[in-house]
Design an enzyme around this catalytic site. Structure first.
Site, PDB file in Angstrom:
ATOM      1  N   HIS A  97       0.821  -1.210   0.000  1.00 36.83           N
ATOM      2  CA  HIS A  97       0.000   0.000   0.000  1.00 36.83           C
ATOM      3  C   HIS A  97       0.857   1.264   0.000  1.00 36.83           C
ATOM      4  O   HIS A  97       0.382   2.331  -0.384  1.00 36.83           O
ATOM      5  CB  HIS A  97      -0.955  -0.009   1.188  1.00 36.83           C
ATOM      6  CG  HIS A  97      -2.114  -0.919   0.998  1.00 36.83           C
ATOM      7  ND1 HIS A  97      -3.388  -0.625   1.454  1.00 36.83           N
ATOM      8  CD2 HIS A  97      -2.210  -2.119   0.378  1.00 36.83           C
ATOM      9  CE1 HIS A  97      -4.213  -1.612   1.124  1.00 36.83           C
ATOM     10  NE2 HIS A  97      -3.514  -2.540   0.482  1.00 36.83           N
ATOM     11  N   HIS A 265      -2.076 -12.419  -2.878  1.00 36.05           N
ATOM     12  CA  HIS A 265      -3.127 -13.095  -2.124  1.00 36.05           C
ATOM     13  C   HIS A 265      -2.783 -14.548  -1.813  1.00 36.05           C
ATOM     14  O   HIS A 265      -3.639 -15.284  -1.327  1.00 36.05           O
ATOM     15  CB  HIS A 265      -4.450 -12.994  -2.886  1.00 36.05           C
ATOM     16  CG  HIS A 265      -4.962 -11.595  -2.997  1.00 36.05           C
ATOM     17  ND1 HIS A 265      -6.052 -11.251  -3.759  1.00 36.05           N
ATOM     18  CD2 HIS A 265      -4.529 -10.434  -2.434  1.00 36.05           C
ATOM     19  CE1 HIS A 265      -6.269  -9.942  -3.667  1.00 36.05           C
ATOM     20  NE2 HIS A 265      -5.348  -9.424  -2.869  1.00 36.05           N
TER      21      HIS A 265
END
EC number: 1.11.1.21
Length: 723
Positions: A97, A265
């Site tokens: 992020h 993921h």
């Protein structure tokens, strides 16, 4: 009786140091705000003017800090327990992020400055709990101190996390220098509320490529796309198109996007096991007792499995602390259906999954839960292009690991600049095209011989200065791309950009290529040296003998070294320094000037002196005369400022972005001007600079300051000269 009785009133001015106090821009919102040029003033840096992080980090014990980070990953803290006793997923999300705010349109965002520590990014809804990730890292930052920046530590923590989970690293570089103040002037969108419908960013939300530039994320406060679907409505095929455009705007192709989605993921989990409405305020809104942290969770009670961040709840894979092929095994091995998380968010869950394929609870290994997929994950399965890529990965796991490791490296290093800026023992030897490689240029030539040939070439001062400027002006300090080194102005796509006047440019480059062949100097060096020749001639004509500093050694890039598609966003849509607009925009020309000046790393005085000087040198695009307040074109005089500030003139609108400067007595038109020209007289701050350069005793200062600012622009990308 004392006359100093305040009647119980507080003796200080309320709101003076808060956002409630109205500032100049509150009173006059249409005014030109120059703050973007001053956003990283050295006065905000507590380490002092002599501190050089890029030198300091070279003294870091690279092995020791890496060892400490590996140990840290499985040292779960009671105050914020790790999922399955491993902080890897949290550290990866933090690094991701941080780097993921990058967008290719203007090069802003990214992990290169540690900006995640400050508002608004530290309080974005997509960054819930990352305040905890940084606080967990504080003991390591404290230990290594000034030898490691937060920016480097954040990205390094994510890379080491992958290593600790079984993924060999492609490489890592140090060298990211921290900022000490929020980048308040970066444009993240016009929305007035977090997670406003993405329709506000698109001309047509059904056509993702109509998203407003330079934005990449689909909603205010998100890094990429909404994990629940477009505007929170699940539809994997629609989400696939948003993913494709968003990642392309972050410089990723379809294969890199699929690799990043799957690899990102493969480890960790989403958190939504609770009531999202019960969370406290975000860090910037939390009270002092929270000590800079936000989103306090009254229901967490020391259990990792009770955390709430995105609202989606669950892991993607059976073994969330191992980098394996589990993501593909589950995504393609089962059918999936829509369900709601405990926090009420849409998520996809498997139908009839085997118990042994379910991941165990993040806190209690005796309990198993369904894994989950987001709408973006389902897009990897349902979109035909992404599915084909995933099938290729599944057929060759080693290829997938290599693709992901390279994509992760690109994600976390895209805004670090050329490879010459990389520091540390794990810098990859390979040259990557997205690093904009430039070969070393020759220094074995006589500078004076080259200058003599340029002077005798018959080129005008305007041609010489304009071409050097056009080559160098592409530089942007946001991601250290562009600039004169490499002479990519002679390659596609830059040679055909309208702002570079392709026909004129081709004639000039033909002359420079011959000089390069005759002397052994690179075309890049000839271009910059010719700008110096033009300025020296103009200064001499004005009565000043100056020498423009010049550094040899620029190289000439080739087409094979150039990712033409990734250079398209660097095309200027305006160049106020050459008084050019490609077309009319909603944004005012003077605001475009500030944006370009900030990307080039210019201060307000440097911007001012460059505009005034270039007007005198005849560099206006296509030879227009707007802003040339002189009858001595080609002489480096301060006439622009003298005549702009002369109250013997009047200034009148004469058309779209066109103004006339008239003699106050005769009303005769003397010159024409653009908005950019006149803003140096109308804006109070810029006028103060203009008046300095208009003074009779500052004519020589004007010449010297122009040369200094010019040299700064020409050398901005000389990372090959760094220690």
């Amino acid at each position: 009786m004392s006359q100093n009785n305040t009647g119980g009133k507080c003796p200080v001015m309320h709101g003076a140091n808060s956002t409630e106090n109205r500032n100049v821009m509150n009173w006059w919102p249409e005014g030109l705000n120059l703050d973007i040029l001053h956003q990283h003033d050295r006065k905000t840096n507590p380490l002092g003017e002599n501190y050089d992080y890029r030198e300091e980090v070279k003294n870091l014990d690279f092995g020791a800090i890496k060892k400490d980070l590996h140990a840290f990953m499985t040292d779960s803290q009671d105050w914020w327990p790790a999922d399955w006793g491993h902080y890897g997923g949290l550290m990866i999300r933090m690094a991701w992020h941080s780097a993921g705010t990058y967008r290719i349109a203007d090069g802003r965002g990214g992990g290169g400055t540690g900006n995640q520590r400050f508002a608004p990014i530290n309080s974005w809804p997509d960054n819930v709990s990352l305040d905890k990730a940084r606080r967990l890292l504080w003991p390591i930052k404290k230990k290594y101190g000034n030898k490691i920046s937060w920016a480097d530590l954040i990205i390094m923590a994510g890379t080491v996390a992958y290593e600790s989970m079984g993924l060999p690293s492609y490489g890592f570089s140090f060298g990211r220098e921290d900022i000490w103040h929020p980048e308040k002037d970066t444009y993240w969108g016009a929305e007035k509320e977090w997670l406003a419908p993405s329709d506000e960013r698109y001309e047509d939300v059904e056509k993702p490529d109509t998203m407003e530039n330079p934005l990449a994320a689909v909603q205010m406060g998100l890094i990429y796309v909404n994990p629940e679907g477009v505007n929170g409505k699940p539809d994997p095929l629609k989400t696939a198109e948003q993913v494709r455009v968003t990642f392309a705007r972050m410089a990723m192709d379809d294969e890199e996007t699929a690799a990043l989605t799957a690899g990102g993921h493969t480890v960790g989990k989403c958190h939504g096991n609770g009531d999202a409405d019960a969370l406290g305020a975000e860090p910037e809104a939390a009270d002092v007792e929270e000590q800079g942290m936000g989103w306090s969770n009254p229901n967490m009670k020391g259990k990792a499995s009770r955390a709430v961040t995105s609202g989606i709840e669950g892991a993607w894979t059976t073994h969330p602390t191992k980098f394996d092929m589990g993501y593909f095994d589950l995504l393609f091995g089962y059918e999936w259906e829509l369900k709601k998380s405990p926090a009420g968010a849409w998520q996809w869950e498997p139908i009839d999954m085997k118990e042994e394929d379910k991941p165990v609870d993040a806190s209690d290994p005796s309990v198993r839960h369904n894994p989950i997929m987001t709408d973006a994950d389902m897009a990897m399965k349902m979109d035909t292009k992404y599915r084909a890529i995933c099938e290729k990965f599944m057929a060759d796991p080693e290829y997938f690991k290599d693709c992901f490791a390279r994509a992760w490296f690109k994600l976390t290093h895209r805004d670090l600049g050329p490879k010459a800026r990389y520091i540390g023992p794990e810098v990859p030897a390979e040259d990557l095209i997205w690093q904009d490689p430039v070969p070393a240029g020759s220094t074995d030539y006589c500078e004076e011989v080259v200058k003599e040939k340029i002077a005798k070439s018959g080129l005008s001062i305007g041609d010489m200065v304009s071409t050097a400027w056009d080559s160098a002006r592409t530089y942007r300090g946001s991601d250290m791309r562009g600039g004169a080194n490499g002479a990519r102005i002679r390659l596609a796509p830059q040679k055909d950009w309208e702002g570079n006047e392709p026909v004129r440019l081709a004639k000039v480059l033909k002359v420079y290529k011959q000089i390069s062949t005759d002397t052994g100097a690179s075309v890049a060096d000839v271009i910059v040296l010719a700008g110096s020749v033009g300025i020296e001639q103009a200064a001499k004509a004005a009565g000043y003998n100056v020498r423009v500093p010049f550094l040899k050694g620029r190289g000439d890039a080739t087409d094979e070294m150039t990712d033409a598609e990734s250079f398209e966003p660097l095309e200027p849509v305006a160049d106020a320094f050459r008084n050019w607009l490609k077309k009319d925009y909603v944004v005012k020309p003077e605001e475009l000037l500030l944006d370009r000046a900030q990307l080039m790393g210019l201060t307000a005085p440097e911007m001012t002196v460059l505009v005034g000087g270039m007007r005198m040198l005849g560099t206006n695009h296509a030879g227009t005369k707007q802003g040339m307040f002189t009858d001595r074109e080609g002489q480096l005089t301060n006439d622009f400022f003298v005549n702009l500030t002369d109250m013997g003139h009047t200034w009148k609108p004469a058309g779209n972005n066109l103004y006339e400067i008239r003699d106050r007595k005769t009303d005769q038109v003397k010159w024409t001007a653009s908005r950019v020209d006149l803003v140096f007289g109308s804006n109070s701050i810029l006028r103060a600079y203009a008046e300095v350069y208009a003074q009779d005793d500052n004519q020589e200062k004007f010449v010297k300051d122009f040369v200094a600012a010019w040299t700064k622009v020409m050398n901005a990308d000389r990372f090959d000269l760094q220690k």
